[in-house]
Structures are given as C-alpha cells and as structure tokens.
Design a protein around this motif. Structure first.
Motif, PDB file in Angstrom:
ATOM      1  N   ARG A  64      36.262  26.862  34.113  1.00  0.00           N
ATOM      2  CA  ARG A  64      36.168  27.632  35.354  1.00  0.00           C
ATOM      3  C   ARG A  64      36.875  28.973  35.210  1.00  0.00           C
ATOM      4  N   PRO A  65      36.572  29.906  36.120  1.00  0.00           N
ATOM      5  CA  PRO A  65      37.273  31.193  36.060  1.00  0.00           C
ATOM      6  C   PRO A  65      38.758  31.040  36.390  1.00  0.00           C
ATOM      7  N   VAL A  66      39.538  31.909  35.814  1.00  0.00           N
ATOM      8  CA  VAL A  66      40.972  31.941  36.083  1.00  0.00           C
ATOM      9  C   VAL A  66      41.258  33.185  36.912  1.00  0.00           C
ATOM     10  N   ILE A  67      41.790  33.007  38.085  1.00  0.00           N
ATOM     11  CA  ILE A  67      42.092  34.121  38.984  1.00  0.00           C
ATOM     12  C   ILE A  67      43.609  34.189  39.148  1.00  0.00           C
ATOM     13  N   ALA A  68      44.138  35.390  38.973  1.00  0.00           N
ATOM     14  CA  ALA A  68      45.586  35.574  39.062  1.00  0.00           C
ATOM     15  C   ALA A  68      45.890  36.839  39.864  1.00  0.00           C
ATOM     16  N   TRP A  69      47.080  36.915  40.391  1.00  0.00           N
ATOM     17  CA  TRP A  69      47.520  38.090  41.112  1.00  0.00           C
ATOM     18  C   TRP A  69      48.804  38.611  40.485  1.00  0.00           C
ATOM     19  N   GLY A  96      47.589  43.681  42.600  1.00  0.00           N
ATOM     20  CA  GLY A  96      46.313  43.554  41.900  1.00  0.00           C
ATOM     21  C   GLY A  96      45.850  42.116  41.769  1.00  0.00           C
ATOM     22  N   LEU A  97      44.549  41.965  41.606  1.00  0.00           N
ATOM     23  CA  LEU A  97      43.912  40.679  41.337  1.00  0.00           C
ATOM     24  C   LEU A  97      43.143  40.791  40.035  1.00  0.00           C
ATOM     25  N   SER A  98      43.151  39.709  39.257  1.00  0.00           N
ATOM     26  CA  SER A  98      42.376  39.706  38.020  1.00  0.00           C
ATOM     27  C   SER A  98      41.661  38.370  37.899  1.00  0.00           C
ATOM     28  N   LEU A 276      34.179  37.331  30.450  1.00  0.00           N
ATOM     29  CA  LEU A 276      33.937  38.303  31.513  1.00  0.00           C
ATOM     30  C   LEU A 276      35.234  38.489  32.264  1.00  0.00           C
ATOM     31  N   ARG A 277      35.662  39.749  32.350  1.00  0.00           N
ATOM     32  CA  ARG A 277      36.947  40.015  32.993  1.00  0.00           C
ATOM     33  C   ARG A 277      36.783  41.081  34.057  1.00  0.00           C
ATOM     34  N   GLY A 278      37.498  40.897  35.140  1.00  0.00           N
ATOM     35  CA  GLY A 278      37.477  41.881  36.211  1.00  0.00           C
ATOM     36  C   GLY A 278      38.839  41.991  36.851  1.00  0.00           C
ATOM     37  N   SER A 279      39.112  43.172  37.418  1.00  0.00           N
ATOM     38  CA  SER A 279      40.391  43.380  38.102  1.00  0.00           C
ATOM     39  C   SER A 279      40.188  44.313  39.288  1.00  0.00           C
ATOM     40  N   TYR A 280      41.046  44.171  40.262  1.00  0.00           N
ATOM     41  CA  TYR A 280      41.000  45.021  41.452  1.00  0.00           C
ATOM     42  C   TYR A 280      42.437  45.207  41.912  1.00  0.00           C
ATOM     43  N   GLY A 281      42.802  46.489  42.196  1.00  0.00           N
ATOM     44  CA  GLY A 281      44.195  46.719  42.528  1.00  0.00           C
ATOM     45  C   GLY A 281      44.430  47.881  43.459  1.00  0.00           C
ATOM     46  N   LEU A 282      45.629  47.922  43.976  1.00  0.00           N
ATOM     47  CA  LEU A 282      46.074  48.975  44.880  1.00  0.00           C
ATOM     48  C   LEU A 282      47.408  49.486  44.386  1.00  0.00           C
TER      49      LEU A 282
END
Length: 464
Positions: A64-69, A96-98, A276-282
């Motif tokens: 499964r995907p691994v989601i971290a902050w 941020g989230l990855s 597949l990697r993605g990130s979103y941050g402020l």
C-alpha cells in the motif's frame, strides 16, 4: 477394552499432603481439560502464532502507499560585522505531506506476503504439536498418580501383613515352635517394608506435584479410565496416517515452501524498483507576507549495480536455508513413522505384561495361601511365608505398572498419529480458533470495526 484388573477407583491417599478441600472424583478427561485450560506453554505459543499473523499484515501493508507528514518551525538570526554592524532575524514554518507507492519491485513484496502466509501455516502446525505435548503430559501425570497411589496402598497392606507375620512368629517363638532366627527375619522384613512404604509415600508426593504443575490443581480421587482410545489395528496403516496428518509433517512442509519463497525473494532483490512519489507543502515566513504552496509528483526508479557481494550471499544463504528445511522434512518423515512403530511396540509390551502379571498374581496368591497354611502346621518357616508374600506383592505391583503403562502407551500412539488434541478427544473446553485472529489482521486494519474486534479479542486473551 475393559480395564482395571485390580481396582476400578483409586482412593485419595495421603491427602494431608494436598491443599485443604473436599475430595472430588476426577476422570482423565477432566484432568486433560485442566491441563488444556491452564497451560502456560499453550498460551506462549498462541502468542507466537499471533505474532506470525502480524507478519502477514505487515506484508500486506508493504503493498500500500505510505503517507507521511513533516513540519518545521525555524528561527534564524545572524550578526554581520563590517563597516556597519548588521543584524537579521527570520522566523519560518513549513508543513508538508508526502506519499510513496511502490509500482514495481520485482515481486519482492508479493513474495514476502506468500512467505508470511506459509510461516503462519507452519506456526499453526507447531501449535498443534505443543497441544499434543500438553495433552500427553496430562495423561502421564494422571496415570503416574494412579500408579503411585496403588503402589502406596500395596506397601501399606504389605506392612500390615508382615506385622501380623511378626506377631505370629513371636507367639510361636514363645511356645518354642520357631527359633529366634524366624523372629529376626520377620523383623528385618518389616523394617524393609516400612522403608519401601516411606519411598512410596515420597513417590506419590512427587506425582501429585507434577499433577499440580500440569493440571493446575492437586488430584482428588482419580477414576481410572475403563476403556482405551480406539487405535488403528494395523501398524503400517497407522504410519501412513501419521505421515498424512501429523502436525510435525505439516510444519516441515510449510517451512520448505517458505524457504523456497525465500530464494525467490533474494533473487527479486536484484531487480529494479519503480515508485510513484508525490509531495505537497506550505512554507510560511512570519516576518513578512511571503508564503509558498506547492507540490511535486514523479516516478523514481532505482536498482542495484554493485553491493559488495551482499545480494549473492543472500541468495546462497536462502538456498542453504531451503536445503536445511528439506533435510528437516526428510528427517521428520522418518521420525514420525518410527515413533508410531515404537509406540505400538510399547503398547504390545504393556499388554503382554498385563497378561503375564495377571497369571503371576493368580499363581503367587495361591502359593502364598498354601505356604502360609503349611507354616501354621510347621511344614514351612516364617521366612518361606515372607518370601511368598513378597512374590505376591511384586506380582501385584508389576500388574499395576503394566496397566498404567498400557494407558500411557495407548495415548502415546494417539500423539504419534497427530490425534491427541482437545478436538479429537472431544474435550469440553473453549476451542482456540487459530484463524480468528488471522482473519482480523490479514488485511492490516488501522482504525475500523476490525480494530474494535481486535481489541475485544486481545482483552479476552488478557492482553492490553
């Protein structure tokens, strides 16, 4: 078959050594229920099985995907000395989230899941083997108390009979019918009988302590089994059945399969991995209005080129483990039928001993009665009477031991067949379902109704 040629019920003897309480009749089945319900060894291995179940959950999670902050608050400051002294201070924060999802890993994670499932099946089989050990130890503890109790009763009776012989010898000595030697022989035999009685009392105490350790309580009045379990009449058929059903065979087979999967896992480690990697941050600056929001998404591929020989070593190691487990399977396939044959041989010996000992008891009883009658007529000495009484005692003791050995041997045969379990014996116990916990964790639940069910099961098992 009908049992007990001497006694059908064993009286509770030397109860002063036990805990204070009412004496209750107890069957072998009730003793085995106690052994099943109080066994710490079973609880330990059930926990081992639950740990193996969690390996499956962790293997599922790897698919499964691994989601971290991540977050960061930073205060930066500096002093610059030049023509003029400048000081600066900044305060920033980031959040941020990855997320990472493995798209291809050469089958490594899938193989790990299959290997974990095989390990669970092997551990389940090992738990059945442990259950059989607990049940057989319960049978042995029960029957050893029976053996020790009957032996003690014989010794008590022996002391009483020899005491009567001593008094008779003393009376006959007073009237000149026997010599002082006859009296001394009876005194010596009585002293020996009392020493053997003390030994029998100690043996019973030891048997009772083993019973306490196995069953969880001291024995009361034990009701001996009146019939033995039904067994295959043909030893060869029993061996074939054991090879098919014995948990040790099942455990070894699943261990071989898991080891073969381990080789495939070692080979998969050589293949590339695509993720597949993605990130979103402020990013926020507290000293001004600067703010940055953004993210990334991309594919990442990586694979080994040179690992210093570690990957090759891992594969060779996995092959060695596979060979080890194959050899273990071969060894188990030889030991299991050997144990069946040995158990049947012990059963045949016990039954032959019962037949011979029964005849010996009959003949020794006739001889003792005759010699004692002859002694009253002056045709036999006191020593002759004591020897005849000892032979009768030995014959009765041998018969008791043979009957106990027969019961233990019969249940040992069941164990070699893989049938000495609470389910096969139809014991009135709460059955432990090895699949219940597995079915709840195999999908790797986090917080859900399954999580509440897991909490309920763990609380029932006495865990937090």
């Amino acid at each position: 078959m009908a049992r007990r040629t001497l006694k059908g019920m064993i009286a509770g003897v030397c109860l002063a050594a036990a805990s204070v309480g009412p004496v209750t009749a107890e069957t072998l089945a009730e003793a085995l229920v106690g052994a099943y319900n109080t066994s710490g060894l079973l609880e330990q291995n059930r926990a081992v099985l639950r740990a193996a179940d969690e390996d499956v959950a962790q293997s599922v999670a790897a698919l499964r995907p691994v989601i971290a902050w991540s977050s960061d608050v930073t205060r930066s400051f500096s002093d610059t000395r030049s023509a003029a002294t400048l000081s600066s201070v900044s305060n920033t924060a980031s959040l941020g989230l990855s997320a990472t999802l493995t798209l291809f890993d050469g089958g490594n994670n899938r193989l790990s899941l299959e290997g974990a499932k095989e390990s669970v099946l092997a551990t389940r089989a090992a738990l059945v083997s442990i259950e059989q050990e607990v049940m057989l130890r319960g049978v042995q503890a029960f029957m050893e108390v029976v053996r020790a109790t009957e032996a003690l009763q014989l010794r008590q009776n022996n002391v009483r009979v020899i005491g009567e012989e001593l008094r008779a010898a003393e009376d006959r000595f007073e009237v000149g019918e026997v010599t002082r030697t006859d009296v001394a022989a009876a005194e010596a035999r009585l002293a020996e009988a009392r020493a053997l009685l003390a030994s029998a009392e100690g043996s019973l105490d030891i048997a009772r302590e083993e019973y306490l350790a196995v069953v969880g309580r001291y024995p009361g009045t034990l009701v001996e089994p009146q019939a033995l379990p039904t067994l295959p009449a043909n030893v060869e058929a029993a061996k074939s059945q054991a090879l098919r059903n014995h948990p040790d065979m099942s455990q070894a087979q699943h261990q071989v399969t898991a080891a073969e999967i381990g080789i495939a896992i070692a080979e998969a480690a050589r293949r590339p991995t695509v993720s597949l990697r993605g990130s979103y941050g402020l990013d926020e600056n507290f000293d001004n209005d600067n703010r940055q929001i953004g993210g990334t998404i991309g594919l990442q591929a990586e694979g080994p080129i040179y690992s210093g020989g570690a990957l090759s070593s891992s594969r060779r190691q996995a092959m060695a483990v596979r060979d080890q487990n194959r050899a273990q399977l071969l060894q188990v396939s030889q030991i299991v039928p050997q144990n069946v044959g040995t158990a049947y041989a012990q059963l045949r010996v016990a039954r032959a001993s019962i037949s011979a000992s029964s005849e010996q008891v009959r003949a020794a009883g006739v001889a003792f009665d005759g010699i004692r009658e002859e002694a009253t007529l002056g045709a036999r000495t006191t020593l002759d009477v004591l020897d005849a009484e000892q032979e009768l005692l030995d014959a009765r003791n041998a018969l008791i031991s043979s009957e106990v050995d027969e019961t233990i041997a019969a249940y040992t045969v069941l164990a070699t067949l893989g049938l000495l379990t609470a389910e096969s014996l139809q014991l009135n116990v709460p059955r432990y379902d090895p699949a219940e916990y597995y079915n709840l964790v195999k999908s790797a639940p986090v917080q859900s109704r399954q999580g509440a069910d897991l909490d309920r099961i763990l609380n029932a098992l006495g865990r937090e």
